[in-house]
Motif scaffolding. Structure first.
Motif, PDB file in Angstrom:
ATOM      1  N   LEU A   1       6.947 -14.831  -4.907  1.00 44.12           N
ATOM      2  CA  LEU A   1       8.393 -14.611  -4.930  1.00 44.12           C
ATOM      3  C   LEU A   1       8.765 -13.153  -4.703  1.00 44.12           C
ATOM      4  CD1 LEU A   1       9.401 -16.935  -7.913  1.00 44.12           C
ATOM      5  CD2 LEU A   1       9.946 -17.285  -5.504  1.00 44.12           C
ATOM      6  N   GLY A   2       7.759 -12.285  -4.601  1.00 48.28           N
ATOM      7  CA  GLY A   2       8.039 -10.882  -4.318  1.00 48.28           C
ATOM      8  C   GLY A   2       7.947  -9.971  -5.517  1.00 48.28           C
ATOM      9  N   ALA A   3       7.372 -10.436  -6.628  1.00 48.00           N
ATOM     10  CA  ALA A   3       7.242  -9.584  -7.804  1.00 48.00           C
ATOM     11  C   ALA A   3       6.326  -8.408  -7.509  1.00 48.00           C
ATOM     12  CB  ALA A   3       6.686 -10.381  -8.977  1.00 48.00           C
ATOM     13  N   ALA A   4       6.626  -7.251  -8.113  1.00 53.55           N
ATOM     14  CA  ALA A   4       5.796  -6.065  -7.933  1.00 53.55           C
ATOM     15  C   ALA A   4       4.551  -6.126  -8.815  1.00 53.55           C
ATOM     16  CB  ALA A   4       6.598  -4.815  -8.250  1.00 53.55           C
ATOM     17  N   ASP A   5       4.682  -6.766 -10.011  1.00 53.35           N
ATOM     18  CA  ASP A   5       3.571  -6.786 -10.959  1.00 53.35           C
ATOM     19  C   ASP A   5       3.914  -7.783 -12.068  1.00 53.35           C
ATOM     20  OD1 ASP A   5       1.179  -6.155 -12.147  1.00 53.35           O
ATOM     21  OD2 ASP A   5       1.568  -3.983 -12.217  1.00 53.35           O
ATOM     22  N   TYR A   6       3.000  -7.924 -13.040  1.00 53.46           N
ATOM     23  CA  TYR A   6       3.289  -8.749 -14.222  1.00 53.46           C
ATOM     24  C   TYR A   6       2.609  -8.108 -15.426  1.00 53.46           C
ATOM     25  CZ  TYR A   6      -1.440 -10.674 -14.351  1.00 53.46           C
ATOM     26  OH  TYR A   6      -2.791 -10.812 -14.454  1.00 53.46           O
ATOM     27  N   ILE A   7       3.204  -8.340 -16.604  1.00 49.95           N
ATOM     28  CA  ILE A   7       2.654  -7.861 -17.872  1.00 49.95           C
ATOM     29  C   ILE A   7       2.614  -9.066 -18.819  1.00 49.95           C
ATOM     30  CG2 ILE A   7       2.983  -6.327 -19.854  1.00 49.95           C
ATOM     31  CD1 ILE A   7       4.564  -4.462 -18.051  1.00 49.95           C
ATOM     32  N   THR A   8       1.461  -9.269 -19.431  1.00 49.76           N
ATOM     33  CA  THR A   8       1.340 -10.407 -20.352  1.00 49.76           C
ATOM     34  C   THR A   8       1.811 -10.033 -21.751  1.00 49.76           C
ATOM     35  OG1 THR A   8      -0.954  -9.777 -20.825  1.00 49.76           O
ATOM     36  CG2 THR A   8      -0.601 -11.406 -19.080  1.00 49.76           C
ATOM     37  N   LYS A   9       2.398 -11.003 -22.419  1.00 52.44           N
ATOM     38  CA  LYS A   9       2.825 -10.829 -23.813  1.00 52.44           C
ATOM     39  C   LYS A   9       1.662 -11.189 -24.727  1.00 52.44           C
ATOM     40  CE  LYS A   9       7.722 -11.926 -23.027  1.00 52.44           C
ATOM     41  NZ  LYS A   9       8.814 -12.839 -23.414  1.00 52.44           N
ATOM     42  N   PRO A  10       1.587 -10.578 -25.893  1.00 50.92           N
ATOM     43  CA  PRO A  10       2.459  -9.506 -26.380  1.00 50.92           C
ATOM     44  C   PRO A  10       2.216  -8.211 -25.610  1.00 50.92           C
ATOM     45  CG  PRO A  10       0.644  -9.821 -27.897  1.00 50.92           C
ATOM     46  CD  PRO A  10       0.523 -10.924 -26.877  1.00 50.92           C
ATOM     47  N   VAL A  11       3.298  -7.471 -25.371  1.00 47.48           N
ATOM     48  CA  VAL A  11       3.252  -6.277 -24.545  1.00 47.48           C
ATOM     49  C   VAL A  11       2.659  -5.112 -25.325  1.00 47.48           C
ATOM     50  CG1 VAL A  11       4.633  -4.618 -23.258  1.00 47.48           C
ATOM     51  CG2 VAL A  11       5.241  -7.047 -23.218  1.00 47.48           C
ATOM     52  N   GLN A  12       1.713  -4.425 -24.692  1.00 45.49           N
ATOM     53  CA  GLN A  12       1.118  -3.231 -25.275  1.00 45.49           C
ATOM     54  C   GLN A  12       1.841  -2.004 -24.703  1.00 45.49           C
ATOM     55  OE1 GLN A  12      -1.228  -3.521 -27.702  1.00 45.49           O
ATOM     56  NE2 GLN A  12      -0.881  -5.738 -27.416  1.00 45.49           N
ATOM     57  N   THR A  13       2.209  -1.095 -25.597  1.00 46.84           N
ATOM     58  CA  THR A  13       3.021   0.053 -25.185  1.00 46.84           C
ATOM     59  C   THR A  13       2.365   0.878 -24.088  1.00 46.84           C
ATOM     60  OG1 THR A  13       4.062   0.180 -27.356  1.00 46.84           O
ATOM     61  CG2 THR A  13       4.168   2.152 -25.971  1.00 46.84           C
ATOM     62  N   PRO A  14       1.093   1.281 -24.202  1.00 52.09           N
ATOM     63  CA  PRO A  14       0.494   2.096 -23.133  1.00 52.09           C
ATOM     64  C   PRO A  14       0.524   1.390 -21.774  1.00 52.09           C
ATOM     65  CG  PRO A  14      -0.866   2.175 -25.090  1.00 52.09           C
ATOM     66  CD  PRO A  14       0.139   1.089 -25.333  1.00 52.09           C
ATOM     67  N   GLU A  15       0.217   0.072 -21.803  1.00 49.35           N
ATOM     68  CA  GLU A  15       0.246  -0.677 -20.535  1.00 49.35           C
ATOM     69  C   GLU A  15       1.663  -0.736 -19.975  1.00 49.35           C
ATOM     70  OE1 GLU A  15      -0.855  -5.104 -18.699  1.00 49.35           O
ATOM     71  OE2 GLU A  15      -0.825  -4.788 -20.874  1.00 49.35           O
ATOM     72  N   LEU A  16       2.631  -1.003 -20.858  1.00 47.70           N
ATOM     73  CA  LEU A  16       4.034  -1.075 -20.422  1.00 47.70           C
ATOM     74  C   LEU A  16       4.452   0.221 -19.744  1.00 47.70           C
ATOM     75  CD1 LEU A  16       6.879  -2.400 -20.450  1.00 47.70           C
ATOM     76  CD2 LEU A  16       7.231  -1.307 -22.685  1.00 47.70           C
ATOM     77  N   ILE A  17       4.196   1.339 -20.422  1.00 49.47           N
ATOM     78  CA  ILE A  17       4.628   2.624 -19.882  1.00 49.47           C
ATOM     79  C   ILE A  17       3.906   2.934 -18.571  1.00 49.47           C
ATOM     80  CG2 ILE A  17       4.746   5.115 -20.301  1.00 49.47           C
ATOM     81  CD1 ILE A  17       6.684   3.395 -21.976  1.00 49.47           C
TER      82      ILE A  17
END
Length: 395
Positions: free
Chosen positions: A104-120
């Motif tokens: 669908l054109g997503a740039a990336d994905y992050i799995t939950k629960p979200v980890q702060t270092p990965e998120l940033i």
């Protein structure tokens, strides 16, 4: 402008139907100096994205009514939001779900629960990519503008060079014509003056005859110089036009009648069929000059004992003036260059009259300045009819 080395001043839209998730993610990004926007539904997210144009969207996949995939599809359909990078937030780890997001054109994905270092780290990375792409697009647009401006300058220079070449050619042609056409009358004047000088016992009648010839030669030179000056004045914007309702019948009749004596001198019948009060829109003084030229040409190129017809006709959409002669007519080659500057036609004046080749070029410019049209209808050997159309008077 957004920077590329950190997150300061960037704007991220977080979309999640759970208020607590919005609060947690928002606080983490705000701690990194990111401006945060929040939406608890897909519909609300679409409105905010359209209005605020965030730099990045964190989009939860599993939401009621409109899930993350549907939101991404809707974003992709709008030109204003299609280029905003989207990172999916999902608890799903199934490969098919991840692949669907990328399709669908997503740039990336992050799995939950979200980890702060990965998120940033992921947010920083995609913001930097986004800003680099925007910067590249700006450079490309600037380059396109620069190329466009250069092409415009080159085109302007090309046209200017063509115009200079044209003017230079006209100057050379002018010099050639001036030398040729002024040489004969000047030689004639000198020869006639010398003749008078060398005949001390010359009769008064003979002197007058020589003077007539000298005056005629001087007039030929004057007409030539006047034509050149008229062309120069017109090209320098010196033609002043004042359009107003005019009695075309009267102007045409008076302009034509001034040539009755010249017509009689060549035994030419000048027929004036102008009607009484046909009105149109024109500049009277310019129209007189146009008619002078057309009637004068008709006389020059008509053999003796012929007729010339000058007519004014009224139509629903224009006023038409016709000047018809019974001269030699025009060849197809002559008709192509008829209204050009310095046009030299195969037909020549029938009684040695002068012709600069500038008259009809001036006439065309004058007629068009009055919002009119001029053309010639002719066949070789069958005379010529010059037709002039002028606007009618409207309320």
């Amino acid at each position: 402008m957004n920077t590329y080395s950190h997150l300061a001043n960037s704007t991220v839209l977080i979309v999640d139907d759970v208020a607590e998730n919005l609060e947690v993610l928002g606080s983490k990004l705000q701690a990194a100096s990111v401006n945060v926007l929040a939406a608890q539904s897909g519909e609300r997210a679409l409105k905010i994205a359209e209005a605020k144009r965030p730099d990045l969207i964190l989009l939860d996949v599993q939401m009621p009514v409109m899930d993350g995939y549907s939101v991404k599809e809707r974003l992709q359909q709008q030109p204003s939001t299609a280029d905003i990078p989207v990172i999916f937030l999902t608890a799903r780890t199934d490969v098919n779900d991840i692949v669907r997001g990328f399709e669908l054109g997503a740039a990336d994905y992050i799995t939950k629960p979200v980890q702060t270092p990965e998120l940033i780290a992921r947010v920083r990375h995609h913001l930097e990519l986004h800003f680099l792409r925007l910067q590249q697009e700006q450079r490309e647009r600037a380059l396109e503008r620069e190329i466009g401006e250069r092409l415009m300058v080159e085109e302007a220079l090309r046209k200017a060079n063509e115009r200079l070449e044209e003017l230079n050619a006209q100057k050379n042609e002018f010099i050639g014509i001036a030398v040729h056409d002024l040489k004969n009358p000047l030689s004639g004047i000198a020869a006639l003056a010398q003749t008078v000088k060398e005949l001390p016992d010359i009769e008064r009648a003979e002197v007058e005859e020589y003077m007539k010839k000298i005056i005629a030669s001087a007039n030929r030179m004057f007409d030539l110089i006047k034509s050149f000056l008229n062309v120069n004045a017109i090209e320098q914007g010196g033609l002043r036009v004042s359009l107003s309702p005019a009695n075309i019948s009267l102007v045409t009749r008076m302009a034509t009648q001034s040539y009755l004596l010249k017509a009689q001198a060549k035994s030419i019948a000048l027929h004036i069929e102008t009607g009484e009060d046909i009105h149109g829109v024109a500049d009277e003084s310019i129209l007189v000059q146009v008619l002078d030229n057309l009637v004068s040409n008709a006389l020059k190129f008509s053999p003796m004992h012929r007729s010339i017809y000058v007519r004014v006709k009224e139509y629903s959409d224009c006023i038409k003036i016709e000047v018809q002669d019974e001269g030699p007519g025009l060849s197809n080659d002559d008709k192509k260059k008829l209204f050009g500057k310095f046009a030299r036609l195969s037909a020549r004046p029938t009684a040695g009259e002068s012709s600069t080749g500038l008259g009809l070029s001036i006439v065309k410019t004058m007629v068009e300045a009055m919002n009119g049209k001029i053309w010639c209808e002719s066949e070789l050997g069958c005379g010529a009819t010059f037709c002039l159309e002028l606007p009618i008077v409207t309320d």
